[in-house]
Design an enzyme around this catalytic site. Structure first.
Site, PDB file in Angstrom:
ATOM      1  N   HIS A  38     -23.824  33.691  18.070  1.00 49.13           N
ATOM      2  CA  HIS A  38     -23.491  32.764  18.870  1.00 49.13           C
ATOM      3  C   HIS A  38     -24.428  31.774  19.511  1.00 49.13           C
ATOM      4  CE1 HIS A  38     -20.403  36.303  20.039  1.00 49.13           C
ATOM      5  NE2 HIS A  38     -19.784  35.491  19.021  1.00 49.13           N
ATOM      6  N   GLU A 107     -14.999  30.740  18.604  1.00 45.56           N
ATOM      7  CA  GLU A 107     -14.582  30.786  19.944  1.00 45.56           C
ATOM      8  C   GLU A 107     -15.098  29.744  20.569  1.00 45.56           C
ATOM      9  OE1 GLU A 107     -17.218  33.258  19.170  1.00 45.56           O
ATOM     10  OE2 GLU A 107     -16.040  35.064  18.629  1.00 45.56           O
TER      11      GLU A 107
END
Length: 328
Positions: A38, A107
């Site tokens: 991430h 995402e």
């Protein structure tokens, strides 16, 4: 045989500490480690987001037996698929065959940093992932790749350092449409819920094309602590975002958005969804739902960067023993 893993949660520790956690996970008997990839933490209270690929290289060097997964990398926006293939090949060489490339459609939280406004819908993201997987496969097979597709362009690309042991691909799927699209393209299934029907659909699709079943890889959060109230408070502070489910979590763009979306989630709500406190039986029961659904590889997230040392020293050994007894 069911295998049990440890999550290198890049959102809650810095890179040096995560390497130490990987070494501790191997020493305490975990079978594998998964590494989140991430650019931002889910909540600002988690406080970290080191680069996953630099971390995986360091962990590969620091460990000897621990299998490693990226869990998961989006190979379509923040990274070009050719770069993901190069990274995966390099980590596999450093890990001497212990690495599996976990892929997903991404995402908004992590990918909009590079793509800017205009987060694509799920259908487009899955189409991009399909094309990316094709490019990655061809590069990992040693081919010189020329590709002019709907989403990616590759011109005379070749990987000059290929591992002796090929890199397996695991793909995150959450429903029958995902299985229909990706079952033949992946080697293994990644899923975040103990969905027996999803696992059945995966095996049926694989058998229908003459492919082996592969591994079913899942992950669940736990918050072990010798004091339950402390565990509940920590889980609420750092992990209340988890309850939104992936259809929601894929869309929110910033840690502030996750904080706003979960402002009415209470500590009691979190404790009802995540095993919290010293009760190892509660963790074993939660893991059992994944095992009974047909998962072969189950990774635990120990919530709270500051709690990792105590988790390894006090809980990891007896917990793994209990999990393996239950699996047997």
């Amino acid at each position: 045989m069911t295998r049990f893993g440890y999550t290198l949660m890049t959102e809650q520790n810095g890179p040096a500490e995560l390497v130490r956690c990987a070494v501790a996970a191997e020493e305490h008997g975990f079978d594998f480690a998964v590494c989140s990839d991430h650019f931002s933490p889910w909540l600002a209270s988690q406080g970290h987001a080191p680069n996953a690929w630099a971390l995986l290289g360091a962990v590969a060097h620091a460990t000897a037996q621990l299998d490693l997964y990226s869990y998961v990398t989006c190979p379509t926006m923040r990274y070009h698929p050719a770069i993901v293939a190069q990274q995966a090949a390099t980590v596999q060489i450093l890990a001497e065959g212990r690495f599996t490339l976990g892929l997903g459609s991404g995402e908004n939280l992590n990918e909009h940093i590079v793509t800017g406004p205009g987060w694509p819908n799920l259908a487009r993201r899955q189409a991009m992932l399909t094309e990316a997987i094709k490019i990655i496969r061809e590069l990992l097979m040693g081919e010189t790749v020329n590709h002019d597709g709907d989403h990616f362009h590759v011109d005379q690309a070749r990987l000059w350092d290929l591992p002796d042991i090929p890199v397996a691909l695991a793909v995150a799927m959450s429903g029958p449409k995902g299985v229909e699209r990706f079952a033949a393209a992946a080697d293994h299934l990644i899923a975040v819920q103990p969905d027996r029907q999803l696992v059945h659909s995966w095996h049926a699709a694989r058998q229908g094309t003459g492919l082996p079943g592969g591994r079913i890889v899942g992950q669940l959060p736990v918050c072990w602590d010798s004091d339950r109230d402390t565990a509940v408070q920590r889980a609420h502070e750092q992990f209340r975002w988890f309850g939104g489910g992936w259809p929601v979590n894929a869309e929110l763009p910033t840690p502030a958005a996750f904080a706003a979306a979960t402002r009415y989630v209470t500590p009691e709500d979190v404790a009802a969804a995540i095993p919290c406190g010293p009760d190892l039986d509660a963790i074993v029961e939660a893991v059992g739902a994944y095992r009974e659904a047909g998962f072969t590889d189950i990774a635990l997230i120990q919530i709270g960067g500051e709690s990792q040392e105590a988790f390894f020293e006090e809980a990891a050994g007896p917990l793994l023993a209990a999990l393996r007894d239950a699996a047997a």
